[in-house]
Write an enzyme that holds these catalytic residues in place. Structure first.
Site, PDB file in Angstrom:
ATOM      1  N   TYR A  15       0.389  -0.930  -0.052  1.00  0.00           N
ATOM      2  CA  TYR A  15       0.248  -0.295  -0.075  1.00  0.00           C
ATOM      3  C   TYR A  15       0.704   1.568  -0.221  1.00  0.00           C
ATOM      4  CZ  TYR A  15      -3.686  -3.252   1.422  1.00  0.00           C
ATOM      5  OH  TYR A  15      -4.791  -4.155   1.278  1.00  0.00           O
ATOM      6  N   HIS A  20      -5.182   5.365  -2.003  1.00  0.00           N
ATOM      7  CA  HIS A  20      -5.379   5.964  -0.291  1.00  0.00           C
ATOM      8  C   HIS A  20      -4.616   6.348   0.209  1.00  0.00           C
ATOM      9  CE1 HIS A  20      -9.367   4.852   0.597  1.00  0.00           C
ATOM     10  NE2 HIS A  20      -8.884   3.208   1.048  1.00  0.00           N
ATOM     11  N   ASN A  66     -10.928   0.268   6.575  1.00  0.00           N
ATOM     12  CA  ASN A  66     -12.185   0.412   6.894  1.00  0.00           C
ATOM     13  C   ASN A  66     -11.926   0.524   9.110  1.00  0.00           C
ATOM     14  OD1 ASN A  66     -12.320   0.265   4.695  1.00  0.00           O
ATOM     15  ND2 ASN A  66     -13.024  -1.474   4.594  1.00  0.00           N
ATOM     16  N   ASN A 112     -14.712   4.697   2.841  1.00  0.00           N
ATOM     17  CA  ASN A 112     -14.985   3.786   4.445  1.00  0.00           C
ATOM     18  C   ASN A 112     -14.391   4.856   5.899  1.00  0.00           C
ATOM     19  OD1 ASN A 112     -16.646   1.691   3.079  1.00  0.00           O
ATOM     20  ND2 ASN A 112     -14.411   0.911   1.854  1.00  0.00           N
TER      21      ASN A 112
END
Length: 186
Positions: A15, A20, A66, A112
């Site tokens: 990631y 994001h 999340n 989220n």
């Protein structure tokens, strides 16, 4: 006076440097300006910087996007920081790449991480800095786009937007949210 700045993202090498994770990237830039290093602690990587007499606590939740609310609510309670001195930095596909928008409150707009924070805090009334990542993706490609890495052109422009985001954090902690919004929001 204490402030809590939560940069949202996901942990793990897969990631790193993804759209994001712009919240993590922004906090890394802010910490680097103060030669501060993050340490792993409860639900987050944490560090503290000082700016104009303010104590600014930076957290990068390790709970994954999340479940960001778990880390944010824990550190708000731990540090005794009220919601008006919390700022959440997150990506936003509704804004063009590099555009920054500070809000005192608002809906999750389907994000989220913001949804979970709202659930854990029981409120939408907390400041958030939305970092535009654009919406240059086809139908059904949103997840791949958001979890993808910046294009070469975006990567080249990123430092300017990150500097502005850092300035907005400084403004939020010194002159307040209203003045910072009127100075920086387009």
């Amino acid at each position: 006076m204490k402030y809590l700045i939560a940069g949202l993202g996901n942990i793990g090498p897969e990631y790193e440097d993804t759209r994001h994770n712009i919240g993590f990237i922004t906090l890394d830039k802010l910490a680097a300006k103060h030669e501060a290093t993050f340490e792993h602690s409860r639900h987050a990587f944490v560090t503290e910087i000082k700016h104009k007499g303010r104590s600014i606590h930076l957290i990068k939740p390790t709970t994954y996007m999340n479940l960001s609310g778990k880390a944010v609510s824990y550190w708000m309670n731990e540090l005794k920081v009220p919601a008006e001195r919390l700022m959440v930095i997150t990506d936003d596909i509704a804004l063009p790449f590099g555009k920054l928008r500070l809000r005192a409150k608002g809906s999750s707009a389907g994000h989220n991480g913001l949804k979970d924070i709202e659930k854990c805090l029981g409120s939408q009334k907390y400041p958030r800095l939305k970092f535009g990542i654009g919406d240059d993706f086809g139908k059904g490609q949103q997840v791949d786009y958001v979890l993808g890495r910046f294009s070469r052109e975006q990567f080249d422009e990123l430092p300017f937007a990150l500097d502005k985001a850092c300035d907005m954090v400084y403004g939020f902690t010194t002159t307040g949210i209203d003045r910072t919004m009127s100075q920086y929001n387009d």
